[in-house]
Each structure stands twice: as structure tokens, then as C-alpha cells.
Design an enzyme around this catalytic site. Sequence first.
Site, PDB file in Angstrom:
ATOM      1  N   GLU A 197       0.817  -1.218   0.000  1.00 50.13           N
ATOM      2  CA  GLU A 197       0.000   0.000   0.000  1.00 50.13           C
ATOM      3  C   GLU A 197       0.849   1.266   0.000  1.00 50.13           C
ATOM      4  OE1 GLU A 197      -2.796  -0.271   3.215  1.00 50.13           O
ATOM      5  OE2 GLU A 197      -3.819  -1.977   2.308  1.00 50.13           O
ATOM      6  N   LYS A 199     -15.985  -2.596   0.931  1.00 48.25           N
ATOM      7  CA  LYS A 199     -15.145  -3.113  -0.155  1.00 48.25           C
ATOM      8  C   LYS A 199     -16.108  -3.918  -1.021  1.00 48.25           C
ATOM      9  CE  LYS A 199     -10.930  -3.640   2.663  1.00 48.25           C
ATOM     10  NZ  LYS A 199     -10.254  -4.529   3.650  1.00 48.25           N
TER      11      LYS A 199
HETATM   12  P1  PGA Z   1      -6.628  -6.406   2.559  1.00 48.53           P
HETATM   13  O1  PGA Z   1      -6.701  -5.645   3.945  1.00 48.53           O
HETATM   14  O2  PGA Z   1      -5.194  -6.892   2.509  1.00 48.53           O
HETATM   15  O3  PGA Z   1      -7.572  -7.559   2.774  1.00 48.53           O
HETATM   16  O4  PGA Z   1      -6.998  -5.523   1.464  1.00 48.53           O
HETATM   17  C1  PGA Z   1      -6.716  -4.308   4.094  1.00 48.53           C
HETATM   18  C2  PGA Z   1      -7.449  -4.039   5.343  1.00 48.53           C
HETATM   19  O5  PGA Z   1      -7.474  -4.904   6.244  1.00 48.53           O
HETATM   20  O6  PGA Z   1      -8.085  -2.995   5.457  1.00 48.53           O
HETATM   21 ZN    ZN Z   2      -8.942  -3.688   7.545  1.00 49.02          ZN
END
Ligand code: PGA
Ligand code: ZN
Length: 445
Positions: free
Chosen positions: A228, A360
Site C-alpha cells: 500500500e 469493499k
Molecule cells: P486487505 O486488507 O489486505 O484484505 O486488502 C486491508 C485491510 O485490512 O483494510
Molecule cells: Zn482492515
Amino acid sequence: MKSYDSTKRLRNEKRQEASIDRNEKMKIMSTVIEDIIARKVFNSRGEETVEVDIITSSGFGRVSAPAGKSRGKAEVTYYPQGGVEQAVKRVEELVAPEIVGLNADSQEEIDKTLREIDGSKDFRTIGGNTAFAISLANAEAAANSSGLLLFQYLGGQIANELPYPLGNTISGGKHAEGKSPDIQEFLVLSHGAETFLEASTANIQVHRKIGETLTKKDKLFGEGRSDEGAWVANIGNEEAFNVLTMACEEVGNELGFDCGLGIDVASSSLWNAKTKTYNYQRENKKRNSGEQLDFILELIKNYHLAYVEDPFHEEDFRGFAELTKKTKNCLITGDDLFTTNNERLSRGIKLHAGNAIIIKVNQVGTLSNALETIEMAKRNGYTPVVSHRSGDTCDWHIAHLAIGFKCPIIKTGVVEGSRIAKINELIRIEEFLGDRARMADLKML
Ligand code: PGA
Ligand code: ZN
């Protein structure tokens, strides 16, 4: 002077012309789906992912799917057995025959059709990520065919509220492994900014300052970054908090507004169901549920946290409820807890577990499902936070979802290409809205 008859004839001719014109225009502005194409592409981690094009006679939508690393157990299945290649095949064989000819303007019908074609609860036949890409590409195609931007299509002409960017500055947990903090994400939320550009500038400055501090502190710090774009450093939780606090204060003072602190504990990754403890490896400490509650309460107090995500593991609704009751002015957010699922959210609402929810779309598969959850959240005073995934692409559509669905926060990293793609799109929209642009109403802060 023209006779009555000739005037009438002329008017009729004009009407006919107008009607032909209208029909032509309707044809030109058609939102009927003519084709759907799926292909294999890659995400920012180099993993295979699916991209979908939806084509109408007058428009086009293209969306690629992201992928999580610390996924919630209740998320849909990303792909059928056989992975992305099998998903692409299923789009050709199962989805295209049903979807072509439908109207992209009927999002609910499209999403319902996807569910029917799939036939399972967790999208294991076509894949949840396939459903995600089709659903969102469909909305984009409908918007594009109607001459609208996606956020206008979803939110109407009045949509004008920009979300506050919430971004990761230091990585830990599953996102970093090795010698990094146990807490997965140390976040900045510049909630005092008056514009989106100001807020994202502040976040970037905080991120930069942290990098400079870490360089001074540790000769071995190699400026490494996680998926990220957050720093990966050989520090513990406490040091990470101190570095982040200092950076937020300095940038806040320089810019003249508040840069708030947040964390994503991603507690399911720390939870050991056998010992019933949260295992903090780096600290070499185990905390039972009560100790975890005290620990989080202390962090909120000591570091004035404005945002805490997943402070308890994904089945501990009661832990969330207890914490929510004991805190003020802090967003207690469920990610793995809710997985954008309205049944899980409704359980949370009954127990007063949390006051914010991560959205999401690929946790549930379709835009309609995500919208149902967002609406339920809003009706019950939960703040919806639209979010990227750690493995993402330069797809910027979630920027439009945040405005179109009026979600006051977007969680999408501070730097790194896939994150910046979303940030830059919001900067463009803010410019496009001009005087009409407003920052969202962020309650609780
Ligand atoms: P992810 O996690 O790796 O599943 O995208 C990001 C998060 O926990 O917010
Ligand atoms: Zn999270």
C-alpha cells in the site's frame, strides 16, 4: 399569410422530424449491452486478476478487480476453481449469453442476473471478483452511455461531496511480516482540511516526514514500502505511534488544520482461537479479550485516535460493542467483522457493535449489495468508509463510489500508483465541481 392547413402540415412535419431526431438520439444514447469482454490482467502485487469491458451502442465501461491479503472469512470467493482463466471462460460461456441485450441502466437487474447465473451464495461459480468487475463496469457503461460521469450517474446531479482520504503510513502485521509492528496499519486522516487537495497534500506530507524520521533513527532503514506504499520499518507499535504522532502534529501546525491518527489492528490476524488470546509477536505479549479492550482504550486515549479498525477478531461483535460504548469521538470500524455484508451489519446494529463500516465491494460481489449495506449503515448512524484492497490496480472507480454514494471517507493509501490513481481522480472531480465542491460531513470528529 399561410392557411390554417399549411400551418398544421408544417407543424406536423416539424413534429415528425423532432420525433425522428428523438429516436435517433435514443438510439445514440442507448444503454443496451451489446458485448461483454473479460480478460486476465495483473494487480499491483503481480497477481492475476480479472478485468471486464461492458460495451453498449453508445458507451463503454472497464473495471479491474482488486484483491485483499488479510481477508475476512465471510467474504465471497474471488474465483472459481481454475482461477482467473476459468473466470474469463465463464464470462464468455455463462454470463455473456444472459447479459447481452439487457439494459445497463437497470443495475439491480444486472446484479440479480449475476446472482442467478452463479447460483451460489458466495459467487463460487463465476467468482466474486468477476461479479465485482461486471457489476461496476456495467454502472460505468450506463453512466458513459448517458453522457454522465459515474459519480453523477450514481449520486445524481447534486452529488458534490468529496470524501476525506484515510491513508496508510506505516505497515505491520500481515502486510509487512518480519520485524515490523504487530498492528497492521498506522493511518492518517486529515479531517481538518477544507478541500480534498489540501487533505491529500497533508497526508502525503505526513507520510514523507515519517520516512525522514525513520531514516534518521535507523541507519539500516532502506526506505522499503509495503503493497500500500506505507513504510516498512524495524520498529514496534509504540515507536510507530510516536513517529506518526510527531509527523501529524508538525504537518498540522504547518498547514493550520488537524491531521488525525488512526489504526487498522486487523485483529483476526492476531487472534489465536485455541488460546483465546491476541498474540503480539513483536511485543512478545498475549492479550485476552479483556486485556485487548483495555489496550485499545489506552491507545485511543494516549494517541487521540480518531479511527480504529478491527480492534477485535471478526466474530467478536460483543468486544466491538463494549469498546463503542466506552469511547467518544472515535470511529470504531468493522472491516473483517462486517465484510460489507448487510446481514452481518444488521447483527452489529442490534448489538451496537462499532459505529463505522468498511465498504469493499468485492467482499460481497455486486454494487447493489454494497449499496444496500451502505444505506443500512447510514440509516443506523454508521459511517461508511469506501476502501481499496492491499492488492489493487490503477482502477479509480471507488473514487466515484465515495461521492456517488455519499461516503465521507475513502481509505486508499497515501502514495503508490494504485492508490494515487484514486486520489488523483478525486482531485480531478474536485476541480470539475469547482465552486460546488464541498468536503463531506464527517460526524463524530
Ligand atoms: P486487505 O486488507 O489486505 O484484505 O486488502 C486491508 C485491510 O485490512 O483494510
Ligand atoms: Zn482492515
